[in-house]
Motif scaffolding. Structure first.
Motif, PDB file in Angstrom:
ATOM      1  N   MET A   1       0.841  -1.174   0.000  1.00 57.21           N
ATOM      2  CA  MET A   1       0.000   0.000   0.000  1.00 57.21           C
ATOM      3  C   MET A   1       0.888   1.241   0.000  1.00 57.21           C
ATOM      4  N   ASN A   2       0.623   2.143  -0.883  1.00 57.55           N
ATOM      5  CA  ASN A   2       1.402   3.364  -0.990  1.00 57.55           C
ATOM      6  C   ASN A   2       0.537   4.543  -0.566  1.00 57.55           C
ATOM      7  N   CYS A   3       0.942   5.213   0.489  1.00 58.93           N
ATOM      8  CA  CYS A   3       0.150   6.323   1.034  1.00 58.93           C
ATOM      9  C   CYS A   3       0.967   7.599   0.929  1.00 58.93           C
ATOM     10  N   LYS A   4       0.555   8.498   0.072  1.00 61.05           N
ATOM     11  CA  LYS A   4       1.244   9.778  -0.051  1.00 61.05           C
ATOM     12  C   LYS A   4       0.334  10.868   0.472  1.00 61.05           C
ATOM     13  N   LEU A   5       0.810  11.571   1.466  1.00 59.73           N
ATOM     14  CA  LEU A   5       0.014  12.622   2.077  1.00 59.73           C
ATOM     15  C   LEU A   5       0.376  14.007   1.529  1.00 59.73           C
ATOM     16  N   GLY A   6       1.370  14.078   0.672  1.00 57.27           N
ATOM     17  CA  GLY A   6       1.788  15.355   0.118  1.00 57.27           C
ATOM     18  C   GLY A   6       2.576  16.205   1.101  1.00 57.27           C
ATOM     19  N   ILE A   7       3.071  15.572   2.141  1.00 60.63           N
ATOM     20  CA  ILE A   7       3.785  16.322   3.181  1.00 60.63           C
ATOM     21  C   ILE A   7       5.098  16.869   2.642  1.00 60.63           C
ATOM     22  N   GLU A   8       5.789  16.071   1.845  1.00 58.63           N
ATOM     23  CA  GLU A   8       7.093  16.514   1.329  1.00 58.63           C
ATOM     24  C   GLU A   8       6.959  17.786   0.504  1.00 58.63           C
ATOM     25  N   LYS A   9       5.853  17.921  -0.220  1.00 52.17           N
ATOM     26  CA  LYS A   9       5.654  19.104  -1.052  1.00 52.17           C
ATOM     27  C   LYS A   9       5.397  20.350  -0.214  1.00 52.17           C
ATOM     28  N   ASN A  10       4.784  20.162   0.947  1.00 53.12           N
ATOM     29  CA  ASN A  10       4.383  21.297   1.773  1.00 53.12           C
ATOM     30  C   ASN A  10       5.421  21.712   2.803  1.00 53.12           C
ATOM     31  N   LEU A  11       6.479  20.948   2.952  1.00 56.66           N
ATOM     32  CA  LEU A  11       7.530  21.291   3.910  1.00 56.66           C
ATOM     33  C   LEU A  11       8.730  21.869   3.179  1.00 56.66           C
ATOM     34  N   ASP A  12       9.196  23.001   3.650  1.00 59.86           N
ATOM     35  CA  ASP A  12      10.412  23.596   3.113  1.00 59.86           C
ATOM     36  C   ASP A  12      11.561  23.211   4.048  1.00 59.86           C
ATOM     37  N   PHE A  13      12.261  22.148   3.691  1.00 54.99           N
ATOM     38  CA  PHE A  13      13.305  21.614   4.547  1.00 54.99           C
ATOM     39  C   PHE A  13      14.471  22.584   4.737  1.00 54.99           C
ATOM     40  N   ASP A  14      14.626  23.537   3.823  1.00 46.49           N
ATOM     41  CA  ASP A  14      15.703  24.527   3.952  1.00 46.49           C
ATOM     42  C   ASP A  14      15.462  25.465   5.138  1.00 46.49           C
ATOM     43  N   LYS A  15      14.200  25.643   5.524  1.00 47.61           N
ATOM     44  CA  LYS A  15      13.877  26.540   6.633  1.00 47.61           C
ATOM     45  C   LYS A  15      13.849  25.820   7.979  1.00 47.61           C
ATOM     46  N   LEU A  16      13.876  24.507   7.954  1.00 50.12           N
ATOM     47  CA  LEU A  16      13.838  23.739   9.195  1.00 50.12           C
ATOM     48  C   LEU A  16      15.220  23.700   9.825  1.00 50.12           C
ATOM     49  N   MET A  17      15.251  23.673  11.162  1.00 50.60           N
ATOM     50  CA  MET A  17      16.522  23.661  11.874  1.00 50.60           C
ATOM     51  C   MET A  17      16.582  22.464  12.812  1.00 50.60           C
ATOM     52  N   GLY A  18      17.781  21.938  12.977  1.00 52.07           N
ATOM     53  CA  GLY A  18      18.030  20.883  13.954  1.00 52.07           C
ATOM     54  C   GLY A  18      17.089  19.703  13.838  1.00 52.07           C
ATOM     55  N   ASN A  19      16.421  19.410  14.938  1.00 48.30           N
ATOM     56  CA  ASN A  19      15.540  18.255  15.023  1.00 48.30           C
ATOM     57  C   ASN A  19      14.295  18.402  14.152  1.00 48.30           C
ATOM     58  N   GLU A  20      13.955  19.627  13.750  1.00 43.01           N
ATOM     59  CA  GLU A  20      12.790  19.851  12.893  1.00 43.01           C
ATOM     60  C   GLU A  20      12.944  19.134  11.555  1.00 43.01           C
ATOM     61  N   LYS A  21      14.195  18.954  11.115  1.00 39.96           N
ATOM     62  CA  LYS A  21      14.428  18.281   9.834  1.00 39.96           C
ATOM     63  C   LYS A  21      13.991  16.821   9.866  1.00 39.96           C
ATOM     64  N   ARG A  22      13.724  16.296  11.059  1.00 40.85           N
ATOM     65  CA  ARG A  22      13.244  14.917  11.211  1.00 40.85           C
ATOM     66  C   ARG A  22      11.725  14.827  11.141  1.00 40.85           C
ATOM     67  N   ALA A  23      11.065  15.877  10.652  1.00 46.26           N
ATOM     68  CA  ALA A  23       9.597  15.923  10.636  1.00 46.26           C
ATOM     69  C   ALA A  23       8.991  14.674   9.998  1.00 46.26           C
ATOM     70  N   LEU A  24       9.517  14.247   8.867  1.00 48.41           N
ATOM     71  CA  LEU A  24       8.970  13.054   8.204  1.00 48.41           C
ATOM     72  C   LEU A  24       9.184  11.807   9.061  1.00 48.41           C
ATOM     73  N   GLY A  25      10.296  11.739   9.750  1.00 46.78           N
ATOM     74  CA  GLY A  25      10.552  10.610  10.636  1.00 46.78           C
ATOM     75  C   GLY A  25       9.563  10.574  11.788  1.00 46.78           C
ATOM     76  N   PHE A  26       9.261  11.752  12.368  1.00 48.07           N
ATOM     77  CA  PHE A  26       8.295  11.819  13.461  1.00 48.07           C
ATOM     78  C   PHE A  26       6.913  11.374  12.985  1.00 48.07           C
ATOM     79  N   ILE A  27       6.515  11.854  11.811  1.00 52.75           N
ATOM     80  CA  ILE A  27       5.207  11.480  11.257  1.00 52.75           C
ATOM     81  C   ILE A  27       5.164   9.983  10.982  1.00 52.75           C
ATOM     82  N   ALA A  28       6.259   9.431  10.450  1.00 51.35           N
ATOM     83  CA  ALA A  28       6.315   7.992  10.175  1.00 51.35           C
ATOM     84  C   ALA A  28       6.172   7.177  11.459  1.00 51.35           C
ATOM     85  N   GLU A  29       6.809   7.642  12.540  1.00 46.51           N
ATOM     86  CA  GLU A  29       6.705   6.937  13.821  1.00 46.51           C
ATOM     87  C   GLU A  29       5.263   6.937  14.328  1.00 46.51           C
ATOM     88  N   ILE A  30       4.589   8.078  14.208  1.00 44.61           N
ATOM     89  CA  ILE A  30       3.198   8.167  14.658  1.00 44.61           C
ATOM     90  C   ILE A  30       2.315   7.263  13.810  1.00 44.61           C
TER      91      ILE A  30
END
Length: 80
Positions: A1-30
């Motif tokens: 099953m492939n589930c794309k929520l479009g999160i990657e398109k809506n996150l500007d990883f260049d503006k994220l700092m430190g642990n914020e860059k792990r946003a996709l990892g946090f969402i995956a864990e949840i």
């Protein structure tokens, strides 16, 4: 099953700092927790031990400075 929520398109990883860059990892864990509960799977928790050495006095000092000043300083506390 492939589930794309479009999160990657809506996150500007260049503006994220430190642990914020792990946003996709946090969402995956949840989402994995939700999947485990929804599918009534059993979970086994295993102890984890980190093998890298840390400079604990420096790490504690940075934690306290961040806690009391409200700043988000990040330093490398690993011993080479």
């Amino acid at each position: 099953m492939n589930c794309k929520l479009g999160i990657e398109k809506n996150l500007d990883f260049d503006k994220l700092m430190g642990n914020e860059k792990r946003a996709l990892g946090f969402i995956a864990e949840i989402l994995m927790d939700v999947w485990v509960i929804a599918n009534d799977k059993q979970v086994v928790e295993c102890p984890v031990q980190f093998m890298e050495s840390n400079h604990w006095p420096k790490k504690i000092l940075i934690f306290l400075m961040n806690k009391f000043t409200g700043q988000k300083r990040q330093f490398n506390t690993h011993i080479k």
